[in-house]
Design a protein around this motif. Structure first.
Motif, PDB file in Angstrom:
ATOM      1  N   SER A   1       0.792  -1.231   0.000  1.00 27.97           N
ATOM      2  CA  SER A   1       0.000   0.000   0.000  1.00 27.97           C
ATOM      3  C   SER A   1       0.824   1.281   0.000  1.00 27.97           C
ATOM      4  O   SER A   1       0.258   2.365  -0.196  1.00 27.97           O
ATOM      5  N   ILE A   2       2.114   1.191   0.227  1.00 26.09           N
ATOM      6  CA  ILE A   2       2.942   2.397   0.108  1.00 26.09           C
ATOM      7  C   ILE A   2       2.841   2.951  -1.310  1.00 26.09           C
ATOM      8  O   ILE A   2       2.921   4.166  -1.529  1.00 26.09           O
TER       9      ILE A   2
ATOM     10  N   TYR B   1      -3.680   3.125   7.924  1.00 25.85           N
ATOM     11  CA  TYR B   1      -4.915   2.364   8.123  1.00 25.85           C
ATOM     12  C   TYR B   1      -5.736   2.935   9.279  1.00 25.85           C
ATOM     13  O   TYR B   1      -5.811   4.150   9.437  1.00 25.85           O
ATOM     14  N   ASP B   2      -6.314   2.059  10.090  1.00 23.22           N
ATOM     15  CA  ASP B   2      -7.155   2.554  11.177  1.00 23.22           C
ATOM     16  C   ASP B   2      -6.353   2.764  12.466  1.00 23.22           C
ATOM     17  O   ASP B   2      -6.910   2.828  13.558  1.00 23.22           O
ATOM     18  N   ALA B   3      -5.016   2.904  12.319  1.00 25.25           N
ATOM     19  CA  ALA B   3      -4.167   3.195  13.479  1.00 25.25           C
ATOM     20  C   ALA B   3      -3.513   4.571  13.348  1.00 25.25           C
ATOM     21  O   ALA B   3      -2.488   4.839  13.964  1.00 25.25           O
ATOM     22  N   VAL B   4      -4.116   5.449  12.538  1.00 26.85           N
ATOM     23  CA  VAL B   4      -3.475   6.746  12.270  1.00 26.85           C
ATOM     24  C   VAL B   4      -3.334   7.589  13.534  1.00 26.85           C
ATOM     25  O   VAL B   4      -2.358   8.310  13.702  1.00 26.85           O
ATOM     26  N   GLY B   5      -4.304   7.498  14.419  1.00 26.59           N
ATOM     27  CA  GLY B   5      -4.218   8.278  15.647  1.00 26.59           C
ATOM     28  C   GLY B   5      -3.045   7.850  16.497  1.00 26.59           C
ATOM     29  O   GLY B   5      -2.261   8.677  16.982  1.00 26.59           O
ATOM     30  N   ASP B   6      -2.899   6.542  16.660  1.00 26.76           N
ATOM     31  CA  ASP B   6      -1.789   6.005  17.439  1.00 26.76           C
ATOM     32  C   ASP B   6      -0.448   6.343  16.790  1.00 26.76           C
ATOM     33  O   ASP B   6       0.505   6.723  17.476  1.00 26.76           O
ATOM     34  N   PHE B   7      -0.383   6.239  15.453  1.00 30.31           N
ATOM     35  CA  PHE B   7       0.863   6.526  14.744  1.00 30.31           C
ATOM     36  C   PHE B   7       1.231   8.010  14.871  1.00 30.31           C
ATOM     37  O   PHE B   7       2.389   8.350  15.138  1.00 30.31           O
ATOM     38  N   ALA B   8       0.251   8.885  14.707  1.00 25.01           N
ATOM     39  CA  ALA B   8       0.524  10.322  14.845  1.00 25.01           C
ATOM     40  C   ALA B   8       0.953  10.657  16.270  1.00 25.01           C
ATOM     41  O   ALA B   8       1.864  11.472  16.485  1.00 25.01           O
ATOM     42  N   TYR B   9       0.323  10.021  17.237  1.00 24.18           N
ATOM     43  CA  TYR B   9       0.644  10.256  18.643  1.00 24.18           C
ATOM     44  C   TYR B   9       2.070   9.815  18.965  1.00 24.18           C
ATOM     45  O   TYR B   9       2.821  10.522  19.644  1.00 24.18           O
ATOM     46  N   ARG B  10       2.442   8.643  18.458  1.00 23.16           N
ATOM     47  CA  ARG B  10       3.747   8.078  18.805  1.00 23.16           C
ATOM     48  C   ARG B  10       4.889   8.616  17.939  1.00 23.16           C
ATOM     49  O   ARG B  10       5.991   8.843  18.428  1.00 23.16           O
ATOM     50  N   VAL B  11       4.614   8.791  16.648  1.00 23.84           N
ATOM     51  CA  VAL B  11       5.683   9.135  15.697  1.00 23.84           C
ATOM     52  C   VAL B  11       5.686  10.621  15.369  1.00 23.84           C
ATOM     53  O   VAL B  11       6.741  11.253  15.294  1.00 23.84           O
ATOM     54  N   GLY B  12       4.521  11.181  15.118  1.00 21.82           N
ATOM     55  CA  GLY B  12       4.444  12.613  14.841  1.00 21.82           C
ATOM     56  C   GLY B  12       4.912  13.012  13.463  1.00 21.82           C
ATOM     57  O   GLY B  12       5.392  14.138  13.269  1.00 21.82           O
ATOM     58  N   LEU B  13       4.769  12.108  12.488  1.00 24.79           N
ATOM     59  CA  LEU B  13       5.154  12.396  11.114  1.00 24.79           C
ATOM     60  C   LEU B  13       4.092  11.870  10.149  1.00 24.79           C
ATOM     61  O   LEU B  13       3.456  10.853  10.430  1.00 24.79           O
ATOM     62  N   PRO B  14       3.908  12.540   9.003  1.00 24.79           N
ATOM     63  CA  PRO B  14       3.094  11.921   7.956  1.00 24.79           C
ATOM     64  C   PRO B  14       3.812  10.697   7.418  1.00 24.79           C
ATOM     65  O   PRO B  14       5.032  10.713   7.216  1.00 24.79           O
ATOM     66  N   GLY B  15       3.068   9.624   7.204  1.00 25.02           N
ATOM     67  CA  GLY B  15       3.711   8.393   6.746  1.00 25.02           C
ATOM     68  C   GLY B  15       2.740   7.514   5.994  1.00 25.02           C
ATOM     69  O   GLY B  15       1.525   7.688   6.061  1.00 25.02           O
ATOM     70  N   LYS B  16       3.299   6.562   5.259  1.00 22.40           N
ATOM     71  CA  LYS B  16       2.473   5.584   4.533  1.00 22.40           C
ATOM     72  C   LYS B  16       3.050   4.205   4.772  1.00 22.40           C
ATOM     73  O   LYS B  16       4.257   3.984   4.599  1.00 22.40           O
ATOM     74  N   SER B  17       2.174   3.284   5.147  1.00 26.51           N
ATOM     75  CA  SER B  17       2.606   1.921   5.454  1.00 26.51           C
ATOM     76  C   SER B  17       2.066   0.951   4.417  1.00 26.51           C
ATOM     77  O   SER B  17       1.205   1.284   3.608  1.00 26.51           O
ATOM     78  N   GLY B  18       2.590  -0.274   4.462  1.00 30.80           N
ATOM     79  CA  GLY B  18       2.111  -1.350   3.609  1.00 30.80           C
ATOM     80  C   GLY B  18       2.205  -2.660   4.359  1.00 30.80           C
ATOM     81  O   GLY B  18       3.052  -2.812   5.258  1.00 30.80           O
ATOM     82  N   VAL B  19       1.364  -3.639   3.994  1.00 27.53           N
ATOM     83  CA  VAL B  19       1.359  -4.902   4.717  1.00 27.53           C
ATOM     84  C   VAL B  19       2.580  -5.773   4.383  1.00 27.53           C
ATOM     85  O   VAL B  19       2.743  -6.846   4.955  1.00 27.53           O
ATOM     86  N   GLY B  20       3.441  -5.300   3.489  1.00 30.93           N
ATOM     87  CA  GLY B  20       4.725  -5.958   3.284  1.00 30.93           C
ATOM     88  C   GLY B  20       5.708  -5.649   4.406  1.00 30.93           C
ATOM     89  O   GLY B  20       6.806  -6.205   4.453  1.00 30.93           O
TER      90      GLY B  20
END
Length: 305
Positions: free
Chosen positions: A63-64, A241-260
């Motif tokens: 998905s990246i 995905y549906d963890a954007v809040g947690d990712f923003a809270y912990r990392v604090g950066l725009p990002g894109k993930s993939g299931v790979g």
């Protein structure tokens, strides 16, 4: 700042959790990826590259790739036309939710969930004689690496088990939100997700988003400053995905993930950072990768906040 030392510290600190995640075993080819892999790379806007671990090993970016097809679709259709067919809000649901797509009458919540990415493919297909090669050339140019290619075995593996994605595509078609043949859209979608890249390629490929739309490799303005800002904001609110809040809270950066197991994040005007560890958490994001990025912003003291 000594980014190399920071990456080495992160590698050491995340080793205990690298094998704790779960690979994406619903895609047979990805199920065979060793769980103990970890790579990380940082590419700065002033041309410096730092890496650690398996940063030069190729993997399926999944998905990246949607960040790249979003840029292409914007170039082809324009922002107003795109927003008539795809929303810009966090989904709050799994990336392959059928319920949400039906509830919202065939308009995907954002470009990064599967249905939204299929609409992007449909736009590219309507504007390009060979959409697969258009996507490949774009990613090669953005990464400054003409050797990047699709993994045909991964694409075939996804197609053989992609029943839910086929359902999503048919839902879109039933609501009039796909112009092209469903099978053609699915074939291109599976191909783009099978793109094989490494952390160095990925960090470099997102440089235009860190550089306000300007390619550091060609010197060309690929997208406008405003479009780069909008894509970065979508990654911050919808990119994991549906963890954007947690990712923003912990990392604090725009990002894109993939299931790979890959995640790319960026600090506008400064750098891009890519990490790969195939073990995923329950939301489909790399477990060790998320922790590594959290450590990166903590140790460097740099985030967008």
């Amino acid at each position: 700042m000594d980014y190399q030392q920071i990456l080495e510290e992160i590698h050491t600190e995340v080793k205990p959790v690298i094998t704790q995640g779960k690979v994406a075993d619903y895609i047979p080819k990805l199920a065979a990826v060793p769980l103990n892999k970890f790579g990380m790379a940082v590419q700065t806007l002033d041309g410096k590259l730092f890496s650690v671990g398996d940063a030069d090993e190729y993997f399926s970016i999944q998905s990246i790739s949607k960040a790249h097809t979003l840029i292409l679709a914007l170039q082809f259709a324009g922002e107003n036309n795109l927003l008539k067919r795809v929303g810009r809000e966090p989904s709050g649901n799994p990336f392959n939710s059928l319920v949400q797509l039906e509830y919202e009458n065939g308009i995907p919540r954002n470009p990064f969930i599967n249905a939204g990415a299929m609409v992007l493919v449909d736009i590219i297909l309507s504007h390009s004689k060979d959409a697969v090669q258009t996507i490949l050339k774009f990613v090669r140019d953005r990464s400054n690496n003409q050797n990047i290619d699709f993994d045909k075995e991964v694409a075939a593996s996804e197609k053989s088990t992609g029943f839910r994605n086929a359902a999503l595509a048919n839902f879109l078609k039933s609501y009039g939100n796909l112009e092209n043949d469903v099978e053609d859209v699915l074939d291109i979608y599976f191909s783009q997700c099978s793109l094989s890249m490494n952390c160095i390629d990925l960090a470099r490929s997102f440089m235009i988003l860190a550089n306000h739309g300007l390619s550091p490799w060609s010197g060309k303005q690929i997208i406008s400053k405003s479009q780069a800002k909008r894509i970065n904001s979508l990654m911050l609110t919808c990119g994991t995905y549906d963890a954007v809040g947690d990712f923003a809270y912990r990392v604090g950066l725009p990002g894109k993930s993939g299931v790979g197991g890959g995640i790319v994040a960026l600090i506008p005007g400064r750098l891009c950072v890519a990490v790969w560890s195939p073990g995923l958490n329950s939301s489909g994001n790399s477990l060790a990768g998320t922790q590594a990025l959290e450590l990166f912003t903590t140790k460097t003291g740099k985030s967008i906040f």
